[in-house]
Design a protein around this motif. Structure first.
Motif, mmCIF file in Angstrom:
data_model
loop_
_atom_site.group_PDB
_atom_site.id
_atom_site.type_symbol
_atom_site.label_atom_id
_atom_site.label_comp_id
_atom_site.label_asym_id
_atom_site.label_seq_id
_atom_site.Cartn_x
_atom_site.Cartn_y
_atom_site.Cartn_z
ATOM 1 N N UNK A 93 0.886 -1.158 0.000
ATOM 2 C CA UNK A 93 0.000 0.000 0.000
ATOM 3 C C UNK A 93 0.926 1.211 0.000
ATOM 4 N N UNK A 94 0.987 1.905 -1.137
ATOM 5 C CA UNK A 94 2.004 2.933 -1.336
ATOM 6 C C UNK A 94 1.566 4.295 -0.828
ATOM 7 N N UNK A 98 4.224 13.480 -1.941
ATOM 8 C CA UNK A 98 4.282 14.504 -2.970
ATOM 9 C C UNK A 98 3.141 15.486 -2.868
ATOM 10 N N UNK A 99 1.956 14.978 -2.486
ATOM 11 C CA UNK A 99 0.765 15.831 -2.548
ATOM 12 C C UNK A 99 0.950 17.055 -1.675
ATOM 13 N N UNK A 110 -3.547 7.565 7.341
ATOM 14 C CA UNK A 110 -4.486 7.104 6.309
ATOM 15 C C UNK A 110 -4.312 5.611 6.054
ATOM 16 N N UNK A 113 -5.620 3.307 8.851
ATOM 17 C CA UNK A 113 -7.078 3.116 8.816
ATOM 18 C C UNK A 113 -7.478 1.942 7.940
ATOM 19 N N UNK A 114 -6.586 1.547 6.998
ATOM 20 C CA UNK A 114 -6.908 0.418 6.124
ATOM 21 C C UNK A 114 -6.574 -0.915 6.782
ATOM 22 N N UNK B 44 -2.042 22.598 10.358
ATOM 23 C CA UNK B 44 -0.988 21.644 9.994
ATOM 24 C C UNK B 44 0.392 22.252 10.194
ATOM 25 N N UNK B 55 -10.978 16.229 10.025
ATOM 26 C CA UNK B 55 -10.086 15.354 9.243
ATOM 27 C C UNK B 55 -10.787 14.911 7.974
ATOM 28 N N UNK B 56 -9.998 14.793 6.882
ATOM 29 C CA UNK B 56 -10.635 14.342 5.647
ATOM 30 C C UNK B 56 -11.187 12.928 5.844
ATOM 31 N N UNK B 58 -12.022 9.186 4.983
ATOM 32 C CA UNK B 58 -11.381 8.227 4.101
ATOM 33 C C UNK B 58 -12.423 7.636 3.167
ATOM 34 N N UNK B 60 -11.691 5.292 1.263
ATOM 35 C CA UNK B 60 -11.300 3.904 1.020
ATOM 36 C C UNK B 60 -10.177 3.794 0.014
ATOM 37 N N UNK B 61 -9.997 2.586 -0.470
ATOM 38 C CA UNK B 61 -8.863 2.265 -1.325
ATOM 39 C C UNK B 61 -9.244 2.299 -2.802
ATOM 40 N N UNK B 83 -1.616 11.467 -6.066
ATOM 41 C CA UNK B 83 -1.913 12.802 -5.544
ATOM 42 C C UNK B 83 -3.394 13.102 -5.702
ATOM 43 N N UNK B 86 -5.439 11.059 -3.174
ATOM 44 C CA UNK B 86 -5.290 11.511 -1.792
ATOM 45 C C UNK B 86 -6.033 12.826 -1.565
ATOM 46 N N UNK B 91 -7.121 6.330 -0.818
ATOM 47 C CA UNK B 91 -5.750 5.850 -0.667
ATOM 48 C C UNK B 91 -5.424 4.902 -1.819
ATOM 49 N N UNK B 92 -4.294 5.156 -2.524
ATOM 50 C CA UNK B 92 -3.946 4.272 -3.633
ATOM 51 C C UNK B 92 -3.349 2.951 -3.160
#
Lengths: 339, 339
Positions: A93-94, A98-99, A110, A113-114, B44, B55-56, B58, B60-61, B83, B86, B91-92
């Motif tokens: 899970x990468x 960068x963002x 994040x 949470x998975x 932040x 908080x944003x 989630x 999911x994936x 990016x 996210x 989440x990727x």
């Protein structure tokens, strides 16, 4: 629905008897692992679906945190680490920073949470000696195993796997000194990162050992092309005939600076990079650089991490890996050897 | 535990009133989004933890499937797509087909087991016109939205986002013809991939339109350095004075072949790449290439995908993005313009 499997086809493809194929399909234990793998490959190759009980078990997710992907060394780590995870039944899970506004902490949150089994940090905040190590204590407290790469940190209770920075400087210095260089410069990103600091310390030692009496010349900028350009200016103004850069990307900036100022590489200036990332052999002149053993580091890191996941433990250790100096075309004797 | 937040510090940092900060912290709706973002950035930046409700969420994936990471165009896609995910709270989950024996199907299966909301396929089997599209019907049947990048396929019911291949060839051809080239070659990986086929078809049209009577010269090999080398040999033997390569990596192989055979780029041979991946401007000579609009493609793909995830729908569409010819140093007039 899976097609019905023909034992004889599989046996022929795998080069074993049908009885052996049958033993493998029924999950019997007395088959050699090599034979089992051959049969599994035959199943995949002939396009059958693997019987349910033979599918690799999913070990779950592993968070993989890298600072960014524009420096080609990081995709290389991602590639090898992901391969090593997939081979052991884990899915990467990468997360990359960068963002705009994405920090390592928010990525970890994040990914947590998975529901991950573990983490790998490549050149993360663990490597920044001024960063608060407490963020990693949270993972330890939650019993989540993790390993770090290229950033040993005495304050963090996790195994680290790193290129031997001292060795990389020794190899680069020895090569340049043998070519006749004395006014050898070292350029680096921020010294608050432990690999940069280790290289810098070894550089100072090597100067004293190998070219006693010659004043060290160095510049601390950023690990970027622009950092390499500005550091090149600084050290060339001080009379450097050779520059050891602490990343290939900095070396690109150094060579660009030289080109822009009519300085020929390697006849006026020798340049050595660090990483040996993928395109460096295609530069003209091709870059002389110190290769990080990315594959060996990745394999060892994931072997250790998955063992820790299975035993739910974490243990501090530091393992260093020997780099290799790859001599290409950006190093040569200095113009005037008695400088 | 979070430190107690001082409203006045946040107000100063964000450049707003303390009343506004308070409205943002309490999640009131009447604050402009820009102002809310400024306050969140201030939280932040000053190192506070965001209050839970800010908080944003989630989403999911999202599975992100790329063929490999050694061609630098793929890390670029991963970076921009991740990016974009996210930023929208997803989440990727990265899968690449590098591991020995890892196929797109097995990656998708492994990632599906983790419970993803959707998929992005970059240059996957959807782009291979000979591959069975049924694998994608499974996702459609399961109601899992997905988008494809650089591989429109009429048989697959999903939105595709691609560089306009026809346009990229037109731009490259026009540039070379204006320089005086006629014997222009096109080299490519397998034509069973739809982007390669689209480029090839347009190349044949352009030859007929722009240099009527000149026989097309082309070679179909692999999208690799070695493919570029072997294709270069083939088309140079047929008298090409310029080569349009269908990837930067093939262009690297082409230039290497030229160097090894005493052929000067650009005075003996012009070379144009495709992608404009990251290090290409650092080659010497720097590569003239057609830039893929990676960021625009990534943004549009994720905007569409997340909308489909939220509406649980999928819809076929094809969106193409205009590439740009980046003229650097590998193209020049041919030696003998009356060839």
């Amino acid at each position: 629905m899976a097609s019905r499997i023909r034992l004889s086809d599989l046996a022929e493809q795998a080069g074993v008897s049908t009885a052996t194929v049958s033993r493998v399909l029924n999950g019997k234990a007395e088959v050699a692992d090599e034979t089992r793998q051959a049969v599994l490959r035959a199943i995949d190759l002939l396009g059958y679906e693997r019987p349910e009980k033979l599918r690799p078990k999913s070990g779950g997710l592993i968070g993989l945190i890298v600072p960014e992907l524009t420096n080609p060394i990081f995709p290389q780590f991602v590639q090898h680490l992901s391969t090593a995870m997939l081979q052991r039944g884990y899915t990467p899970l990468l997360g990359t920073q960068f963002a705009a506004g994405t920090t390592e902490d928010s990525l970890v949150e994040a990914i947590l949470r998975q529901g991950v089994s573990g983490f790998v940090f490549v050149s993360g905040l663990h490597a920044d000696l001024t960063a608060d190590p407490a963020r990693y204590y949270n993972l330890v407290d939650q019993g989540i195993p993790f390993v770090t790469i290229n950033g040993p940190n005495d304050l963090i209770d996790a195994p680290d796997f790193s290129t031997n920075e001292r060795d990389s400087i020794t190899q680069a210095m020895r090569h340049l000194v043998r070519l006749g260089h004395k006014r050898i410069a070292f350029t680096t990103g921020p010294l608050r990162f432990s690999p940069a600091k280790a290289k810098y310390d070894r550089y100072l030692e090597c100067m004293e050992e190998m070219v006693p009496g010659v004043k060290p010349i160095y510049s601390e900028t950023l690990f970027t092309v622009e950092g390499g350009q500005s550091a090149a200016k600084t050290v060339l103004d001080e009379g450097a005939t050779a520059i050891i850069c602490s990343s290939d990307v900095m070396a690109l900036g150094t060579i660009r600076y030289a080109l822009d100022h009519g300085i020929d590489v390697p006849s006026d200036l020798s340049v050595i990079g660090f990483d040996d990332s993928l395109v460096m052999s295609f530069l003209s002149p091709a870059l002389t650089t110190v290769r990080q053993p990315v594959e060996a580091i990745s394999d060892a890191a994931i072997t250790t991490l998955t063992a820790h996941i299975q035993q739910s433990q974490n243990q501090m250790s530091t393992t260093t890996f020997r780099p290799e100096l790859i001599v290409r075309e950006t190093t040569a004797p200095p113009r005037n050897t008695d400088i």
